[in-house]
Structures are given as C-alpha cells and as structure tokens.
Design an enzyme around this catalytic site. Structure first.
Site, PDB file in Angstrom:
ATOM      1  N   LYS A 251       6.347  -4.776   6.624  1.00  0.00           N
ATOM      2  CA  LYS A 251       6.627  -4.936   7.390  1.00  0.00           C
ATOM      3  C   LYS A 251       6.586  -6.541   6.285  1.00  0.00           C
ATOM      4  CE  LYS A 251       9.127  -2.989  10.771  1.00  0.00           C
ATOM      5  NZ  LYS A 251       9.760  -2.820   9.650  1.00  0.00           N
TER       6      LYS A 251
ATOM      7  N   TYR B 254       9.927   0.076  14.109  1.00  0.00           N
ATOM      8  CA  TYR B 254       9.525   0.562  12.815  1.00  0.00           C
ATOM      9  C   TYR B 254      11.114   0.134  11.931  1.00  0.00           C
ATOM     10  CZ  TYR B 254       7.796   2.993   9.010  1.00  0.00           C
ATOM     11  OH  TYR B 254       7.344   3.160   7.550  1.00  0.00           O
TER      12      TYR B 254
ATOM     13  N   HIS C 167      15.903   7.531   3.243  1.00  0.00           N
ATOM     14  CA  HIS C 167      14.652   7.985   4.174  1.00  0.00           C
ATOM     15  C   HIS C 167      15.106   8.515   5.185  1.00  0.00           C
ATOM     16  CE1 HIS C 167      11.743   9.146   1.556  1.00  0.00           C
ATOM     17  NE2 HIS C 167      11.530   8.733   1.206  1.00  0.00           N
TER      18      HIS C 167
ATOM     19  N   TYR D 153       1.904   9.040   7.694  1.00  0.00           N
ATOM     20  CA  TYR D 153       1.547   8.251   7.814  1.00  0.00           C
ATOM     21  C   TYR D 153       0.108   9.758   9.129  1.00  0.00           C
ATOM     22  CZ  TYR D 153       3.863   3.986   8.032  1.00  0.00           C
ATOM     23  OH  TYR D 153       4.479   3.210   7.103  1.00  0.00           O
TER      24      TYR D 153
ATOM     25  N   PRO E 199      -0.402  -4.034   6.930  1.00  0.00           N
ATOM     26  CA  PRO E 199       0.212  -3.289   5.808  1.00  0.00           C
ATOM     27  C   PRO E 199       0.981  -2.022   6.957  1.00  0.00           C
ATOM     28  CG  PRO E 199      -1.555  -2.385   4.875  1.00  0.00           C
ATOM     29  CD  PRO E 199      -2.091  -3.659   6.217  1.00  0.00           C
TER      30      PRO E 199
HETATM   31  C1  PHB Z   1       3.746   1.577   0.582  1.00  0.00           C
HETATM   32  O1  PHB Z   1       4.563   2.412  -0.421  1.00  0.00           O
HETATM   33  O2  PHB Z   1       3.236   0.679  -0.406  1.00  0.00           O
HETATM   34  C2  PHB Z   1       3.884   1.248   1.771  1.00  0.00           C
HETATM   35  C3  PHB Z   1       4.415   2.685   2.396  1.00  0.00           C
HETATM   36  C4  PHB Z   1       4.611   2.271   4.129  1.00  0.00           C
HETATM   37  C5  PHB Z   1       3.324   0.751   4.928  1.00  0.00           C
HETATM   38  C6  PHB Z   1       2.194   0.478   3.915  1.00  0.00           C
HETATM   39  C7  PHB Z   1       2.735   0.246   2.534  1.00  0.00           C
HETATM   40  O3  PHB Z   1       2.835   1.567   5.715  1.00  0.00           O
END
Ligand code: PHB
Length: 370
Positions: free
Chosen positions: A277, A365, A72, A181, A273
């Site tokens: 990280k 990030y 990505h 997000y 989450p």
């Molecule tokens: C996930 O793919 O489980 C995932 C992706 C991004 C995040 C948290 C979890 O910030």
C-alpha cells in the site's frame, strides 16, 4: 530562489506532487537528501491500485507502465495445502497492475527532466522554517549545522512495530503467473513479480537476521519449503540480483498538516509491505494535496488545504488497517499462543469459505476510490 511550493523529499510522493502542480500551473522546488542513483537503487513493492493508475494516466505518467506492467485480476492466498483467489476483478470490476516502484521512480525522474524541473538532490540539513506563518521558508545546505522544527503539541503519532522483517530477493527468472501470499508454520512467504522475466520473492525472517547468512540456495530452499508443493514445483529459481531486509512497522502522524507544512507519503505514514500500500498511499495523498494547492494558487482559497489532512487520513487509515490485517493474518508471530494460532487458522478458513469476507478483502486490497 523563489517558488510557490517547496517539496521535501524526491520519492514518488514528492516527484508526483511536483508533476501534478506543474501541469496545473503551480511552481515547485523539490529537495532530495540522497543522490538520484541511491533513490533509484531502493527496491520497494510493485502493486498499483486501479486508482493509482488513474492518477498517473491523468498526469501523463502511465505510458510505460501500461506497456510493461502486468495486469492482474486478483491475488492468491495459500496455506496448509489450501488456496483461494481474492478475485478483485470479479467483485469490483477492477484490475491492478504489477509494476515496480523503482520503475515508476524512473518514470518520474524522466518526466521531471523533460520539463526541466527544479529538483535538487543531495540537499543536506533541509529545514522548514516559520511554517505556521504566512511566509514559511525552507533552509537547506551542503555543510550546515542541523536544527529541528518541533511540532510537539500538535502532532499525534500512532505506531506498531512487528517482531519480524522481510528478506526480499529480486531474480531474473520468470515469476509465477499470479501474486501469492503464503502462510506456513515456517513463516510467511510471498511470490511477486516485476515483469515476465523478473521475479520478486520475500520471506518472513527474525529481526536479527543477517543477509550473509542467506545465500541464494538457502533462500530458494526456504521459499520452496514454505509454499505448498504444487506451488513450490512451479517456482523458477536463479541467481539473485538484489537482496535486502526490511523491518515491518505501521506508523501514522496526525494531523498531516502543521501551519504551512503538509505531510505526504512516508513523511506522514509507514505501512508494513503486506498489501503493497505504501506507494499507492503516496499517490493518493499527493492527488488530494495537489488539488488543494492548485485551488489555493488559483482562487486564493485555503478550504481544500485546511481539509487536506482529514481527507487524506480517511484513505490512510483504510490502508494502514488492511496492511495490519494482512500482516496479522499471514505471519507467524514468535510470541503467539495456541489460541492465537487457532484463531488465525480459523480466520483463513473463514476467508476461504465466505463470499462476503472475500468481497470485503477485495475491496480493501483494491483500496478506496479517491
Ligand atoms: C512486491 O511485488 O514487491 C510486493 C507485492 C505485494 C506485496 C508486497 C510487495 O504485498
């Protein structure tokens, strides 16, 4: 049994540490409390930083993720009918890879098995002993009485508990092409993925939420209600194959060393989450720790081991801060005032409109270089 390094915990940090040590001629034994299938049944995040991939590749652990992982350029932030891309590739020339922690855990078990690693699962009452001495040892048993090692006086703990959790669903449906997000008045939602036919979605939920109250139909309806319509229309729904709730917490223990006991991964810190990280931090801790242990066993020098905690903590706090920031930016806080809401809204507007702010977020990030 004699060994050079005893590793407590067979998650990604423990197994990767054992692997790097082995490749550098240092022996270790890994003790894991749970069964292998329990460890493999834990669903965690799945976003690997470029630096994480470098470490895995250098240690011969990236073959499957390079084949199956999805590259990505960035992540989307969407809210209130608006959207923008934090374009990590444009700002930093780096890509990240969507690859489940569960898959990496499988790869690590497979690597351990191939080399006949000393890995004991279902080890109970694991006790590090005499860790401040030159001859530390670890006790463990199958039916023993529990004792505890008390590090009070040297350990400082930092903790923040967030007033919500994430309800996560894994479903065998094609994911959205990008990770997104989403901030909405109904709460946060996240669209993520494991591979082209496996999706991972999350909803912010109150802490007292019961899974039984969230059948698939309600989950998907709520996901669609939180995302703006143009995104919701593209979400493919289906029967879930896993559903779980995780509370959100930030935690750091300092220092990450006490005598000859070294903390790495979740033993030393927990991140919410948001930002994915946790696994990346486990890899960076272990990268520094393995290097220091190899130096110790090769040259007898404690220099890198003594510097381990401060070296690792730089990156730990960077990740703790960005996951706290993204958590504050994107969730709906139950006790937020009108002022808090407006300031949060402005922060999103600012991020959308400022190139510099986006570069700063892209940098965080993607994680600090090792
Ligand atoms: C996930 O793919 O489980 C995932 C992706 C991004 C995040 C948290 C979890 O910030």
């Amino acid at each position: 049994m004699r060994t050079q390094v005893a590793i407590i915990g067979g998650g990604p940090a423990g197994l990767l540490l054992a692997e790097i040590l082995h490749r550098n001629g240092v022996q270790s034994v890994v003790l894991e409390r749970q069964t292998r299938s329990h460890v493999l049944g834990r669903i965690r995040a799945g976003v690997l930083e470029p630096w994480t991939i470098d470490v895995l590749r250098e240690n011969g652990l990236a073959a499957r993720l390079e084949h199956e992982g999805h590259r990505h350029d960035g992540v989307w932030i969407v809210w209130g009918g608006r959207e923008f891309l934090i374009d990590i590739n444009r700002h930093l020339g780096k890509q990240f890879v969507a690859y489940g922690q569960t898959n990496l855990q499988e790869d690590l078990f497979a690597a351990a098995e191939r080399r006949g690693a000393a890995l004991m699962t279902e080890a109970e009452d694991v006790q590090p002993m005499d860790i401040a001495s030159q001859r530390p040892y670890v006790r463990f048993s199958v039916h023993g009485e529990a004792e505890r090692v008390d590090c009070a006086g040297v350990l400082r703990e930092y903790e923040k508990i967030y007033p919500f959790g994430w309800l996560g669903v894994l479903a065998p449906v094609p994911p959205l092409p990008e990770i997104a997000y989403c901030h909405s008045p109904r709460g946060f939602a996240l669209a993520s993925q494991r591979n082209p036919t496996l999706s991972r979605y999350y909803l912010q939920v109150p802490l007292d939420t019961r899974i039984d109250d969230w059948p698939d139909a309600r989950f998907w309806q709520e996901i669609r209600a939180r995302f703006p319509r143009s995104w919701a229309e593209r979400i493919v729904t289906g029967q879930s194959i896993e559903k779980s709730i995780a509370p959100l917490r930030s935690y750091v223990a300092e220092p990450m060393q006490y005598g000859r006991l070294f903390l790495a991964g979740d033993a030393a810190h927990i991140v919410p989450p948001t930002g994915a990280k946790g696994l990346n931090l486990a890899v960076s801790d272990v990268y520094y720790l393995a290097r220091a242990l190899v130096e110790y066993y090769r040259d007898g020098s404690m220099a890198a081991l003594d510097a381990y905690s401060s070296t690792a903590l730089r990156r730990v706090w960077a990740a703790v801060r960005v996951s706290w920031y993204l958590t504050m930016l994107l969730h709906r806080f139950p006790d937020a005032s009108a002022f808090d809401h407006r300031a949060q809204e402005y922060e999103l507007e600012y991020l959308q409109s400022s190139h510099h702010a986006q570069v700063a977020l892209a940098e965080q990030y993607a994680g600090l270089p090792l």
